[in-house]
Design a protein around this motif. Structure first.
Motif, PDB file in Angstrom:
ATOM      1  N   MET A  39       0.827  -1.199   0.000  1.00  0.00           N
ATOM      2  CA  MET A  39       0.000   0.000   0.000  1.00  0.00           C
ATOM      3  C   MET A  39       0.869   1.260   0.000  1.00  0.00           C
ATOM      4  N   TYR A  40       1.939   1.245   0.783  1.00  0.00           N
ATOM      5  CA  TYR A  40       2.840   2.396   0.851  1.00  0.00           C
ATOM      6  C   TYR A  40       3.489   2.658  -0.505  1.00  0.00           C
ATOM      7  N   LEU A  41       3.954   1.620  -1.175  1.00  0.00           N
ATOM      8  CA  LEU A  41       4.596   1.799  -2.480  1.00  0.00           C
ATOM      9  C   LEU A  41       3.621   2.336  -3.522  1.00  0.00           C
ATOM     10  N   ALA A  42       2.373   1.890  -3.469  1.00  0.00           N
ATOM     11  CA  ALA A  42       1.373   2.396  -4.404  1.00  0.00           C
ATOM     12  C   ALA A  42       1.069   3.867  -4.136  1.00  0.00           C
ATOM     13  N   ILE A  43       0.976   4.248  -2.879  1.00  0.00           N
ATOM     14  CA  ILE A  43       0.713   5.649  -2.532  1.00  0.00           C
ATOM     15  C   ILE A  43       1.889   6.527  -2.928  1.00  0.00           C
ATOM     16  N   GLU A  44       3.107   6.053  -2.711  1.00  0.00           N
ATOM     17  CA  GLU A  44       4.284   6.842  -3.054  1.00  0.00           C
ATOM     18  C   GLU A  44       4.437   7.006  -4.560  1.00  0.00           C
ATOM     19  N   LEU A  45       4.146   5.970  -5.326  1.00  0.00           N
ATOM     20  CA  LEU A  45       4.192   6.091  -6.784  1.00  0.00           C
ATOM     21  C   LEU A  45       3.197   7.128  -7.269  1.00  0.00           C
ATOM     22  N   GLN A  46       2.027   7.115  -6.680  1.00  0.00           N
ATOM     23  CA  GLN A  46       1.002   8.087  -7.034  1.00  0.00           C
ATOM     24  C   GLN A  46       1.424   9.504  -6.644  1.00  0.00           C
ATOM     25  N   SER A  47       1.950   9.667  -5.449  1.00  0.00           N
ATOM     26  CA  SER A  47       2.293  11.011  -4.993  1.00  0.00           C
ATOM     27  C   SER A  47       3.493  11.578  -5.740  1.00  0.00           C
ATOM     28  N   LEU A  48       4.459  10.754  -6.094  1.00  0.00           N
ATOM     29  CA  LEU A  48       5.602  11.258  -6.861  1.00  0.00           C
ATOM     30  C   LEU A  48       5.177  11.790  -8.222  1.00  0.00           C
ATOM     31  N   CYS A  49       4.217  11.135  -8.841  1.00  0.00           N
ATOM     32  CA  CYS A  49       3.695  11.646 -10.115  1.00  0.00           C
ATOM     33  C   CYS A  49       2.991  12.979  -9.919  1.00  0.00           C
ATOM     34  N   PHE A  50       2.268  13.122  -8.829  1.00  0.00           N
ATOM     35  CA  PHE A  50       1.579  14.380  -8.572  1.00  0.00           C
ATOM     36  C   PHE A  50       2.551  15.505  -8.242  1.00  0.00           C
ATOM     37  N   TYR A  51       3.677  15.188  -7.610  1.00  0.00           N
ATOM     38  CA  TYR A  51       4.697  16.206  -7.356  1.00  0.00           C
ATOM     39  C   TYR A  51       5.243  16.754  -8.666  1.00  0.00           C
ATOM     40  N   VAL A  52       5.499  15.862  -9.596  1.00  0.00           N
ATOM     41  CA  VAL A  52       6.048  16.286 -10.890  1.00  0.00           C
ATOM     42  C   VAL A  52       5.013  17.085 -11.671  1.00  0.00           C
ATOM     43  N   ILE A  53       3.754  16.689 -11.607  1.00  0.00           N
ATOM     44  CA  ILE A  53       2.700  17.431 -12.301  1.00  0.00           C
ATOM     45  C   ILE A  53       2.552  18.828 -11.695  1.00  0.00           C
ATOM     46  N   ALA A  54       2.674  18.937 -10.365  1.00  0.00           N
ATOM     47  CA  ALA A  54       2.551  20.249  -9.720  1.00  0.00           C
ATOM     48  C   ALA A  54       3.674  21.183 -10.134  1.00  0.00           C
ATOM     49  N   ALA A  55       4.857  20.642 -10.404  1.00  0.00           N
ATOM     50  CA  ALA A  55       5.999  21.470 -10.776  1.00  0.00           C
ATOM     51  C   ALA A  55       6.292  21.404 -12.269  1.00  0.00           C
ATOM     52  N   SER A  56       5.302  21.125 -13.073  1.00  0.00           N
ATOM     53  CA  SER A  56       5.555  20.858 -14.489  1.00  0.00           C
ATOM     54  C   SER A  56       5.736  22.114 -15.338  1.00  0.00           C
ATOM     55  N   LYS A  57       5.235  23.233 -14.885  1.00  0.00           N
ATOM     56  CA  LYS A  57       5.388  24.459 -15.668  1.00  0.00           C
ATOM     57  C   LYS A  57       6.777  25.024 -15.409  1.00  0.00           C
ATOM     58  N   ARG A  58       7.674  24.774 -16.323  1.00  0.00           N
ATOM     59  CA  ARG A  58       9.096  25.033 -16.089  1.00  0.00           C
ATOM     60  C   ARG A  58       9.441  26.509 -16.014  1.00  0.00           C
ATOM     61  N   LYS A  59       8.700  27.354 -16.688  1.00  0.00           N
ATOM     62  CA  LYS A  59       9.030  28.776 -16.729  1.00  0.00           C
ATOM     63  C   LYS A  59       8.455  29.562 -15.552  1.00  0.00           C
ATOM     64  N   SER A  60       7.609  28.944 -14.768  1.00  0.00           N
ATOM     65  CA  SER A  60       6.972  29.638 -13.653  1.00  0.00           C
ATOM     66  C   SER A  60       7.673  29.298 -12.341  1.00  0.00           C
ATOM     67  N   GLU A  61       8.048  30.324 -11.597  1.00  0.00           N
ATOM     68  CA  GLU A  61       8.676  30.084 -10.302  1.00  0.00           C
ATOM     69  C   GLU A  61       7.657  29.622  -9.274  1.00  0.00           C
ATOM     70  N   PHE A  62       6.389  29.986  -9.459  1.00  0.00           N
ATOM     71  CA  PHE A  62       5.340  29.546  -8.547  1.00  0.00           C
ATOM     72  C   PHE A  62       5.109  28.046  -8.660  1.00  0.00           C
ATOM     73  N   SER A  63       5.236  27.522  -9.868  1.00  0.00           N
ATOM     74  CA  SER A  63       5.060  26.090 -10.076  1.00  0.00           C
ATOM     75  C   SER A  63       6.172  25.300  -9.405  1.00  0.00           C
ATOM     76  N   MET A  64       7.399  25.757  -9.529  1.00  0.00           N
ATOM     77  CA  MET A  64       8.521  25.073  -8.885  1.00  0.00           C
ATOM     78  C   MET A  64       8.404  25.157  -7.362  1.00  0.00           C
ATOM     79  N   GLU A  65       7.940  26.306  -6.874  1.00  0.00           N
ATOM     80  CA  GLU A  65       7.753  26.459  -5.432  1.00  0.00           C
ATOM     81  C   GLU A  65       6.649  25.530  -4.938  1.00  0.00           C
ATOM     82  N   ALA A  66       5.575  25.429  -5.690  1.00  0.00           N
ATOM     83  CA  ALA A  66       4.474  24.552  -5.297  1.00  0.00           C
ATOM     84  C   ALA A  66       4.917  23.094  -5.294  1.00  0.00           C
ATOM     85  N   GLY A  67       5.689  22.702  -6.299  1.00  0.00           N
ATOM     86  CA  GLY A  67       6.169  21.326  -6.347  1.00  0.00           C
ATOM     87  C   GLY A  67       7.100  20.991  -5.196  1.00  0.00           C
ATOM     88  N   SER A  68       7.992  21.914  -4.844  1.00  0.00           N
ATOM     89  CA  SER A  68       8.914  21.650  -3.738  1.00  0.00           C
ATOM     90  C   SER A  68       8.186  21.648  -2.390  1.00  0.00           C
TER      91      SER A  68
END
Length: 98
Positions: A39-68
């Motif tokens: 269960m932990y591995l499935a949740i972590e795989l899901q959350s890591l993808c969401f972290y990358v999606i949150a920080a996906s807008k490369r030109k925006s500093e707000f997107s990188m801040e939100a992802g971090s």
């Protein structure tokens, strides 16, 4: 996320082809999970993808801040969940006593 917004924002990232179905598959991996580690591995795989999606807008500093911030705030519950998995005596969700 729809493809019209991708064209408006000019997302040309090919990662979205992988980052959209992968969390869906990890949600489906949580269904047959009988162990806490599965269960932990499935949740972590899901959350890591969401972290990358949150920080996906490369030109925006707000997107990188939100992802971090999302990564840092997601690390604490992950650590607590791992600590609790270690503290339990059994790693099975379903115990059958016959």
């Amino acid at each position: 996320m729809c493809f019209d917004s991708f064209e408006k924002e000019r997302f040309d990232a090919f990662e979205f082809i992988v980052l959209i179905p992968l969390p869906t598959r990890s949600m489906l991996l949580m269904i047959p999970a009988h162990d806490l580690i599965a269960m932990y591995l499935a949740i972590e795989l899901q959350s890591l993808c969401f972290y990358v999606i949150a920080a996906s807008k490369r030109k925006s500093e707000f997107s990188m801040e939100a992802g971090s911030k999302y990564l840092i705030l997601g690390a604490f519950p992950s650590g607590i969940l791992l600590f609790e998995c270690d503290r339990t005596t059994t790693d099975q969700f379903l115990e059958t006593s016959l």
